[in-house]
Motif scaffolding. Structure first.
Motif, PDB file in Angstrom:
ATOM      1  N   UNK A  57       3.865   8.548 -13.418  1.00  0.00           N
ATOM      2  CA  UNK A  57       4.148   7.165 -12.997  1.00  0.00           C
ATOM      3  C   UNK A  57       4.329   6.264 -14.211  1.00  0.00           C
ATOM      4  N   UNK A  58       3.449   6.398 -15.177  1.00  0.00           N
ATOM      5  CA  UNK A  58       3.540   5.552 -16.370  1.00  0.00           C
ATOM      6  C   UNK A  58       4.797   5.873 -17.182  1.00  0.00           C
ATOM      7  N   UNK A  59       5.189   7.117 -17.177  1.00  0.00           N
ATOM      8  CA  UNK A  59       6.406   7.504 -17.887  1.00  0.00           C
ATOM      9  C   UNK A  59       7.618   6.805 -17.281  1.00  0.00           C
ATOM     10  N   UNK A  60       7.681   6.746 -15.939  1.00  0.00           N
ATOM     11  CA  UNK A  60       8.794   6.080 -15.273  1.00  0.00           C
ATOM     12  C   UNK A  60       8.698   4.561 -15.443  1.00  0.00           C
ATOM     13  N   UNK A  68       7.760  14.405  -7.473  1.00  0.00           N
ATOM     14  CA  UNK A  68       9.152  14.625  -7.826  1.00  0.00           C
ATOM     15  C   UNK A  68       9.746  13.306  -8.340  1.00  0.00           C
ATOM     16  N   UNK A  69      10.891  13.404  -8.963  1.00  0.00           N
ATOM     17  CA  UNK A  69      11.479  12.232  -9.605  1.00  0.00           C
ATOM     18  C   UNK A  69      11.806  11.136  -8.603  1.00  0.00           C
ATOM     19  N   UNK A 106       0.875  -1.174   0.000  1.00  0.00           N
ATOM     20  CA  UNK A 106       0.000   0.000   0.000  1.00  0.00           C
ATOM     21  C   UNK A 106       0.906   1.215   0.000  1.00  0.00           C
ATOM     22  N   UNK A 107       0.783   2.018  -1.027  1.00  0.00           N
ATOM     23  CA  UNK A 107       1.709   3.141  -1.164  1.00  0.00           C
ATOM     24  C   UNK A 107       0.957   4.404  -1.572  1.00  0.00           C
ATOM     25  N   UNK A 108       1.224   5.479  -0.848  1.00  0.00           N
ATOM     26  CA  UNK A 108       0.682   6.791  -1.198  1.00  0.00           C
ATOM     27  C   UNK A 108       1.809   7.642  -1.773  1.00  0.00           C
ATOM     28  N   UNK A 109       1.518   8.319  -2.848  1.00  0.00           N
ATOM     29  CA  UNK A 109       2.516   9.200  -3.456  1.00  0.00           C
ATOM     30  C   UNK A 109       1.983  10.633  -3.461  1.00  0.00           C
ATOM     31  N   UNK A 160       8.184   4.661  -6.080  1.00  0.00           N
ATOM     32  CA  UNK A 160       6.943   3.946  -6.352  1.00  0.00           C
ATOM     33  C   UNK A 160       7.155   2.873  -7.417  1.00  0.00           C
ATOM     34  N   UNK A 161       7.813   3.212  -8.506  1.00  0.00           N
ATOM     35  CA  UNK A 161       7.996   2.255  -9.593  1.00  0.00           C
ATOM     36  C   UNK A 161       8.876   1.091  -9.147  1.00  0.00           C
ATOM     37  N   UNK A 162       9.833   1.340  -8.284  1.00  0.00           N
ATOM     38  CA  UNK A 162      10.643   0.239  -7.745  1.00  0.00           C
ATOM     39  C   UNK A 162       9.782  -0.740  -6.954  1.00  0.00           C
TER      40      UNK A 162
END
Length: 865
Positions: A289-292, A258-259, A250-253, A265-267
């Motif tokens: 997010x999708x870009x990363x 920021x980068x 469960x992650x909130x961003x 998140x992507x990790x």
């Protein structure tokens, strides 16, 4: 600081405006910068509107030495402009109707919230307070823009909460078209809130059921750090527990990504074993997010969209390869007649009449209109765009603004306007003296009090575009969603395909319907798996792994006597006493009934020996009858011999009652018949032994003992001994008789059908009495073994009793240690062995003399010593 500065400035016109309601002579003075960017049209009642036309403000440092520049935004949202235009369209449509508010005209005052709390609160206050013309010095009643008693907005739940906390003290209704947070249903905290957007409570139930439908028990949950996502994820986790669905993470961003936050998140997405990710956010946050994800080659995820971005075609243009197969619930769509032509009426001349339309025109055609002020992030770039030539047309380009194929939020805006209009209509038809307020008064349409309007809005239900619109006690509409699947069209465009629906008004088991064959998945033709542990097949159960969520488990085979007939069973079920698991341990099958049967080899052998023994006894009886007048037969108590042979025949036949399936009556016959038949045999032998012993005593001078052992006395002794055994059996049968029993205690997969003795005391008393008679008989025979008669039976009786004791003493431990049909076989064997022992030891020597040595069958030979 900049947001606080904006909010503080905003409160001044509100306070001054409110004071002017009490002091009409006071002048309205506007504090702060004049904000002219809006859609406005006057009317008898002006409806307010707040829409997120811009989003993602670009942060900048403030020195507080110079006046801050206007806020710049990263994104301009043509979709939100369509929502604005839909509100205007609905107001104009209502004004043209004669059946709805025929004597009242509606107006509108629509502003951009900037998808920002400070900006939204400020502009909401401008809407409800009106806005005087700068420097006019007019009273508040003569302001340039009329105050609005109600606001349609905002899209975001967090922004709506901030606006409600500001306007709630004045009971000014806020009707949201897109705010779905379940927290807004709290009427104690937000009494003036209504919405045409279903609560997240229902969306979450639908999402959890969707995840459960495809048996995804290990899913990732992410969301933007906002009130909307926090409440939604909290509900999702709580509802997931009902279906044993576990969050892999469960992650909130943050809202402003920021980068380093994106990479973190992507990790998490990349390293997790979960292949299904549920995302609660808007389309702007998801873009980064999708870009990363593309940069790190995270392309395996099956996305589950919240309704905030379930129909966002903007994301498809850049990330169609990542989002193909996405599933998400979207609010119900509708076709609003004539809206498409109204939206497309915008041209260069119309665009120049509004700041919002000018910016939209420039963003769409990448050209510059004279006199426009583009506040987009590309504002500086826009100065280098070529001038618009006037030949641009919306028919030549695609833009979400004019796309009416998925009118969902727009339809909610349309319903919100009609909700207010129907409430005003109900107010206008109120009969004085029968109104809902004190003393039967009605709400006033000429000086509308927001709390009165809110009263009518909460009780309004109406029909629009064929749909009946109703609201519950919390001001929420009845939830209904379409399940949308993102599919790639033949031309590469996004096709939002309806593959199911969720209707909260239906029963629990039928509220979610999915047309699975229509779904196009992100990878492959089948639904992906997202499990912490592979499912446990029937025949096993789940054993939770220590320290891990409930979805992580090992599969343990069911124990003996237990089954599991479902996948992922938490516990194994114990089979009933009459059933036993099959080899796969996934179902209980009837146990095999075990008893000593006539059809099996062991039963046939015992049956054959029983029949042979009975026939042998009868054959000996026939021989004795034929040679009854010979000395050997007459000299050995012929009458008792005949009785003994009959009783031995009975003993052989009693063995047959132990073969076959036991029943209650058979069990009640079996044991007493066994005890009485053997008692008769031993009683006869005992009488013969006593007679032999007493016969020798009678030869002594002066002895008259034989008068007590005549034939009648012998018969009486046999009857007396047997009656004692009969009494024992009667007591046994009347107190606790033997019954047929189904024994599952000793053999797991087999039911032993046996005769339970009922009273153990009765059973052992029967055996004990037979043993007592046998001991007496053995003692007498032993004493008479050396008497001088040539054919003295005492020797043979002694041997027969020795065999009898050997058989039954051996029988007891073997009988106790045996189970099932083998216990019965031991019992039958003991009966047959003891009966054969008596028959052979006592009668074989006589038959030998009678049949094979007739020369010895005379009185002279018998008297020889």
């Amino acid at each position: 600081m900049a947001r606080l500065y904006a909010i503080l400035l905003t409160f001044w016109p509100l306070c001054i405006g409110l004071q002017s309601q009490h002091k009409s002579k006071d002048n309205c003075v506007f504090q702060g910068d004049e904000d002219t960017s809006s859609f406005y049209q006057g009317g008898d009642v002006v409806l307010g509107g707040i829409f997120p036309l811009h989003s993602s403000p670009i942060s900048s440092l403030f020195s507080f030495r110079t006046k801050p520049k206007p806020t710049m935004y990263k994104f301009f949202t043509p979709r939100a402009l369509r929502w604005m235009q839909t509100m205007i369209f609905a107001v104009r449509e209502i004004n043209q109707r004669q059946d709805l508010l025929p004597n009242l005209s509606l107006g509108y005052h629509i502003r951009d919230s900037g998808d920002d709390i400070a900006v939204s609160v400020k502009r909401s206050l401008l809407i409800v307070n009106g806005q005087p013309e700068r420097g006019s010095g007019q009273s508040c009643e003569d302001t340039q823009k009329q105050p609005s008693p109600v606001i349609v907005g905002d899209a975001a739940s967090g922004i709506s909460m901030a606006v409600l906390r500001t306007l709630g003290s004045f009971k000014i209704p806020l009707v949201s078209y897109f705010a779905s947070c379940s927290c807004l249903s709290n009427k104690r905290e937000f009494p003036a809130f209504m919405r045409t957007m279903p609560s997240d409570l229902f969306q979450i139930k639908a999402l959890v059921k969707l995840v459960h439908y495809f048996q995804w028990t290990w899913v990732g949950v992410i969301g933007v750090d906002s009130d909307y996502a926090r409440f939604a994820i909290q509900l999702f986790l709580k509802e997931s527990q009902r279906f044993n669905i576990c969050p892999a993470y469960v992650h909130f961003y943050p809202v402003v990504l920021m980068q380093d936050a994106v990479e973190e998140l992507v990790n998490i997405l990349k390293t997790s074993s979960a292949t299904v990710t549920v995302n609660f956010s808007g389309e702007s946050e998801l873009h980064s997010i999708l870009k990363e994800c593309r940069r790190q080659n995270v392309t395996h995820l099956q996305w589950i969209a919240s309704e905030a971005w379930a129909t966002s075609k903007v994301l498809w243009e850049d990330f169609g390869d990542l989002l193909k197969g996405t599933l998400g619930f979207a609010i119900r769509r509708a076709d609003i007649p004539h809206l498409s032509s109204y939206l497309r009426r915008v041209n260069v001349s119309v665009a120049q009449t509004s700041h919002f339309l000018s910016e939209f025109w420039e963003e769409t055609f990448r050209c510059r209109l004279n006199g426009s002020l583009n506040t987009h992030a590309h504002g500086e770039v826009a100065q280098n765009w070529p001038p618009c030539n006037g030949n641009e047309s919306l028919d030549d380009v695609y833009t979400p603004y004019s796309d009416v194929s998925q009118l969902r939020v727009s339809y909610n805006v349309y319903k919100a306007v009609y909700l207010i209009a129907n409430a005003l209509h109900d107010m206008s038809t109120c009969v004085p003296g029968k109104g809902p307020f004190q003393n039967g008064t009605c709400g006033s349409l000429y000086q509308i009090l927001p709390w009165q309007l809110l009263y009518y809005m909460k009780r309004t239900h109406f029909t629009t575009l064929g749909e009946e619109v109703r609201f519950d006690d919390n001001g929420d509409p009845i939830a209904s969603y379409d399940l949308m699947n993102w599919q790639r069209g033949s031309d590469g465009s996004l096709q939002l395909v309806r593959v199911g629906f969720y209707d909260a008004s239906l029963e629990e088991d039928t509220d979610l319907i999915i047309d699975e064959p229509v779904i196009m998945w992100h990878r492959g033709e089948k639904a992906p798996e997202s499990l912490c542990s592979q499912s446990c097949l029937p025949g096993s159960r789940k054993a939770r792994q220590k320290g891990k969520p409930v979805c992580c488990f090992d599969c343990i085979p069911c124990a003996e006597g237990e089954i599991s007939n479902q996948t992922d069973s938490n516990d194994c079920l114990t089979c009933s006493k009459e059933t036993w698991p099959n080899q796969a341990r996934d179902q209980c099958i009837p146990k095999t009934l075990e008893f000593l049967s006539f059809q099996e080899p062991l039963g046939i052998i015992l049956w054959a020996f029983s029949a042979f023994g009975a026939c042998a006894a009868l054959a000996v009886l026939v021989v004795f009858i034929m040679y009854r007048k010979t000395p050997v037969i007459r000299g050995n108590n012929m009458e008792l011999s005949f009785l003994l042979l009959l009783f031995l025949c009975t003993c052989f036949l009693i063995g047959l009652t132990f073969i076959g399936k036991p029943t209650d009556w058979l069990c009640r016959i079996r044991y007493p018949a066994f005890g009485i038949s053997f008692t008769l045999c031993i009683s006869c032998i005992l009488a013969k032994t006593v007679v032999v012993l007493m016969a020798f005593r009678a030869t002594l001078p002066g002895s008259n003992v034989m008068k007590w052992f005549g034939p009648a006395k012998q018969r009486s002794s046999v009857i007396f001994c047997t009656c004692v055994q009969g009494l024992i059996c009667i007591i046994w049968l009347t107190t606790k008789p033997p019954v047929a029993a189904y024994n599952t205690k000793f053999m797991s997969a087999t039911i032993i059908v046996e005769c339970a003795v009922g009273s153990e005391i009765g059973f052992w008393c029967v055996l004990g009495y037979i043993g007592f008679l046998a001991c007496m008989c053995f003692l007498m025979a032993f004493l008479a073994r050396k008497l001088p008669d040539n054919f003295n039976e005492a020797k043979f009786i002694t041997f027969s009793m020795l065999i009898f004791f050997a058989v039954w003493i051996t029988f007891i431990p073997v009988y106790v240690s045996s189970r099932g049909k083998y216990m019965v076989a031991v019992h039958v064997f003991a009966i047959l062995a003891s009966a054969f022992g008596l028959l052979l030891c006592i009668f074989a020597p006589k038959c030998y003399i009678v049949l094979l040595k007739p020369e010895k069958n005379d009185k002279k030979h018998m008297m020889k010593k």
